[in-house]
Write an enzyme that holds these catalytic residues in place. Sequence first.
Site, mmCIF file in Angstrom:
data_model
loop_
_atom_site.group_PDB
_atom_site.id
_atom_site.type_symbol
_atom_site.label_atom_id
_atom_site.label_comp_id
_atom_site.label_asym_id
_atom_site.label_seq_id
_atom_site.Cartn_x
_atom_site.Cartn_y
_atom_site.Cartn_z
ATOM 1 C CG ASP A 1 -5.475 3.505 4.210
ATOM 2 O OD1 ASP A 1 -5.918 3.275 5.336
ATOM 3 O OD2 ASP A 1 -4.549 4.306 4.165
ATOM 4 C CG HIS B 1 -1.687 1.119 1.248
ATOM 5 N ND1 HIS B 1 -2.889 1.548 0.372
ATOM 6 C CD2 HIS B 1 -1.825 2.245 2.058
ATOM 7 C CE1 HIS B 1 -3.260 2.690 0.620
ATOM 8 N NE2 HIS B 1 -2.797 3.176 1.880
ATOM 9 C CG HIS C 1 -6.121 7.491 1.124
ATOM 10 N ND1 HIS C 1 -5.614 6.560 0.008
ATOM 11 C CD2 HIS C 1 -5.280 6.641 2.126
ATOM 12 C CE1 HIS C 1 -4.908 5.712 0.445
ATOM 13 N NE2 HIS C 1 -4.421 5.910 1.513
ATOM 14 C CG ASP D 1 -0.223 5.933 2.214
ATOM 15 O OD1 ASP D 1 -1.582 5.864 1.824
ATOM 16 O OD2 ASP D 1 0.064 5.619 3.151
HETATM 17 ZN ZN ZN Z 1 -3.107 4.991 2.790
#
Ligand code: ZN
Length: 977
Positions: free
Chosen positions: A163, A39, A412, A41
Amino acid sequence: MVAVLLLLFGAGAAAGCGYQSCPPTRPGLLNVHLVPHTHDDVGWLKTVDQYFYGVRNSVQHAGVRYILDSVVAALAAEPSRRFIYVEVAFLARWWAQQDEAMRQRVRQLVQEGRLELVGGGWCMNDEAAAHYGAALEQLALGRQFLRRELGDCGTPRVAWQIDPFGHARQLAATFAQMGYDGLFLGRVDHQDKAQREELRQMEMIWRASTSLQPPAADIFTGILPNMYNPPPGFCWDQLCSDPPVVDEDSVENNVDTIVSSFLQVAHSQAERYRTNHILMTMGSDFHYENAHLWFYNMDKLIAHVNARQANGSRVHVLYSTPSCYLQELHRANLSWSVKTDDFFPYADGPHQFWTGYFTSRPALKRYERLSTNFLQICSQLEAVAGAAARKGPYGSGDSSVLREAVAVAQHHDAVSGTARQDVADDYARQLAGGWQRCQVVVANALAALSASRDKFVFCNALNVSACALTEAAARFSVILYNPLGRRLSWPIRLPVNGASYAVTDAQGHPVHSEVVPVSNVTRWLRGHAGSAARELLFHASVPALGFSTFSVSRLSRRDPLTPPAQTPHLSQPREIRNEHIRVLFDPVTGLLEEIENLDAGISLPVFQSFYWYNASIGNAENPQASGAYIFRPNSSDPIPVSDSKRVSTFLVKNALVQEVHQNFSSWCSQVVRLHTGQPYLELEWTVGPIPVQDGWGKEIISRFETPLRTGALFYTDSNGRQILERRRNYRPTWNLNQTEPVAGNYYPVNTRIFIKDEKMQLTVLTDRSQGGSSIFDGSLELMVHRRLLYDDGRGVGEPLLEPGATQQGLVVRGRHLILLDPVESAAERHRLLAQELVAAPYTVLAAGEGLSFGRVRQEFSALRTELPHNVNLLTLSAEDGGNVLLRLEHQFERGESANSSQPVTIDLLSLFSAFSIASVQELSLGADLPLDAISRLVWTPDTGPIHSHPIPKLDPHRVLLQPMEIRTFLATVQGDP
Ligand SMILES: [Zn+2]
Ligand SMILES: *[C@@H]1O[C@H](CO)[C@@H](O)[C@H](O)[C@H]1NC(C)=O
Ligand SMILES: *[C@@H]1O[C@H](CO)[C@@H](O)[C@H](O)[C@H]1NC(C)=O
Ligand SMILES: *[C@@H]1O[C@H](CO)[C@@H](O)[C@H](O)[C@H]1NC(C)=O
């Protein structure tokens, strides 16, 4: 064991990507799909660049380029292994650095289904604060990259929102219409999740539109068992500390323990899901920088767990992907429950409502919205002016930098306001870089379209009344560009120093103008950025998808037309009114008291004021503090911002505008404004620096109170598009135990919130995303700003203190537009006004008068006819090869308005005057596939099967739009503007 390994090798050799390449499963056994993933970001504790390069690993050990290097090598080493990748912002960057041999290797892995792209947007966008237009663009940007570089097999089939902190119905509808077969979520409310686990409703059909004919907006939706983490005990990244599998002859041999505990985890997970297939996410934030660790241990796990089958174990574990798992669910041929509401708000505990981020970083949220607006304008002008926009007298520019920056801003942790301060600053820096390039495009395009040789100038600080050109120049022109498909009248307000001005429109007719003093609040706010004493006001009328030029010249002091310099009336104004609206103020308190809609003959007492919730720092019951993510007020009763019984007010009044300036405190003020001719009331608030020296973090709200009998109901939008009904202390799909009476009733307000009774509706439109609610009947409130002294323990590790430009605390200015309408006509009004807010006209200035050149085109519209008011031109952008991408949307929901909710037909071929369309192809919403190439898995709702409707043949002369429908076209164009 030998047999098992052979089987695994066989699995990797399956031909073809997509569902054809899925590994075999074992009917009759419990199949555990291990989904190796990372994941990544797109900015959070580090900036996008820092994450990519692995810079500042002391802040967080993460380097995405090494992840991709390492994963590709690990996949190549063992054909049974699988991996998914999600964030194209990183992939595209890595791709640009690879040689052709490596790219070919990656294409091969994708061909064989060993590397699968899921989600596939530029980022995994936020769902509360992202506007649907921007979310759509960022998904399309990623998908187009994948299609271009990786072909058919690179097209994602599964949406992956593992997420984001709550999930929006409009985004789910978007996924469905882009052709995704399923959507996986990581975070849903803890009470919701507990019930779904018990009822085995972790997987469902989400019917994401009440307007579109099912299954157009239906999407199969699954909630993952462990958010997006591996089950406890099975984390084998270098960032984890679980024991690796030791199967050698050693005192550390732990195979039996690991296998037994894995079987236990698998069986317990299977109890919460309906089929004999379950999915485990094997990875987490920035995992797989050393992919060998993960894969080595999973290879062993798979071998040893499956070996137990020889001794009667009924568990089969395999490398898999979300789409392969999805295919098995589809094959199970079950019928699934249908969900129609959304997944807001999200709480991961009784006092842990993630509703603070709806408002966190209000200035970044506004900048993101404004940038989306400007990207739209930049793209339109690239399409309308053609090559002349990209290269011209102002140099070279294009929309790609802003498009990527806006896409990154949808992440996000970006527009959500949950990144660290330096990372938030970096998002703003990226946007500003994009603005520069787009201003070149806009200037080149306007120069080409108008043939003007005036020098165009951009003033980026008009919101604080600063602009060097207009402050000094005796003559200048104002070019207003309107991205909407209909003519608009727009108030212009520019900083000046002269006492009076003459303004003429594109036809040379005089336009009434007024000059007012710059308010003290604005003077203080702009600091040294500007020096204007006054502001020039006039109303500009601008054609659809075009511009209009206004010439301004200062009248000399001796000019007989010069009116006397105005001073504000220091007074206690009782009312302001125009031809549409009358607004009353309480003479004692100075606050808003009543709004009357003169056209409709209705009025409503409306009391409005500012308050603050004192942020919890945690207490004996629960240590949770209010922070960037979480809203936890210490008390349900907010404290008035003004500590005196009356707010000081004064009136500014002339033929164009009436304003009541209200001063609530040294850090909170508001202008209640009515422009002549405007059918809405505007509240321009200025809040900050929020004082925190008293030790309290503060969350500032603007609250409206009315006598409307609202029966606990209120309404908020979903990503600025659909409207959802909200009921206080209630959730449509479970029996809510309300544990936070305020924070637990907050919802994202992307563009609007309203309350109503049988007769009247009070709507508040916002200029950015905010949190909002109706805490008691007849009231509604919006959180406009927040400043907090403690971190809320969700990883960001910083209190949300926002120092602002002065380091004294951020000051934020924004607007709420207020509509009071009979319920029948309310939708029509808020829909159109919301459009004007997100696709607002853009002001360009030019030194000189504009009129001096005879052949100059003063006014321009790229449309032959205006669009019907229920249709919006969502996208107009230049594509490769002289093509133009168009998205037309019906912007009303079914049943929302007697007139406007009707289907509408557009003649695409005769719509534009700027170019003529030679041929048209209809595309899917993501603009990466022809519409007829989309084929989605068909799922059966528990209410009975539904049948897809065939795609009607496209007649570009008669493009039919049903309520809430968006249609996407690729047009081949001829001709030059
Ligand atoms: Zn995230
Ligand atoms: C299967 O059971 C036998 C007898 O208990 C045992 O010796 C063997 O190790 C087991 N095999 C596996 C893979 O657990
Ligand atoms: C604005 O500030 C000036 C100088 O401090 C003061 O004289 C004036 O009264 C103020 N005006 C208003 C409307 O508050
Ligand atoms: C509601 O939640 C609170 C806090 O977790 C808990 O103490 C209480 O028992 C719950 N009430 C019900 C009826 O479940």
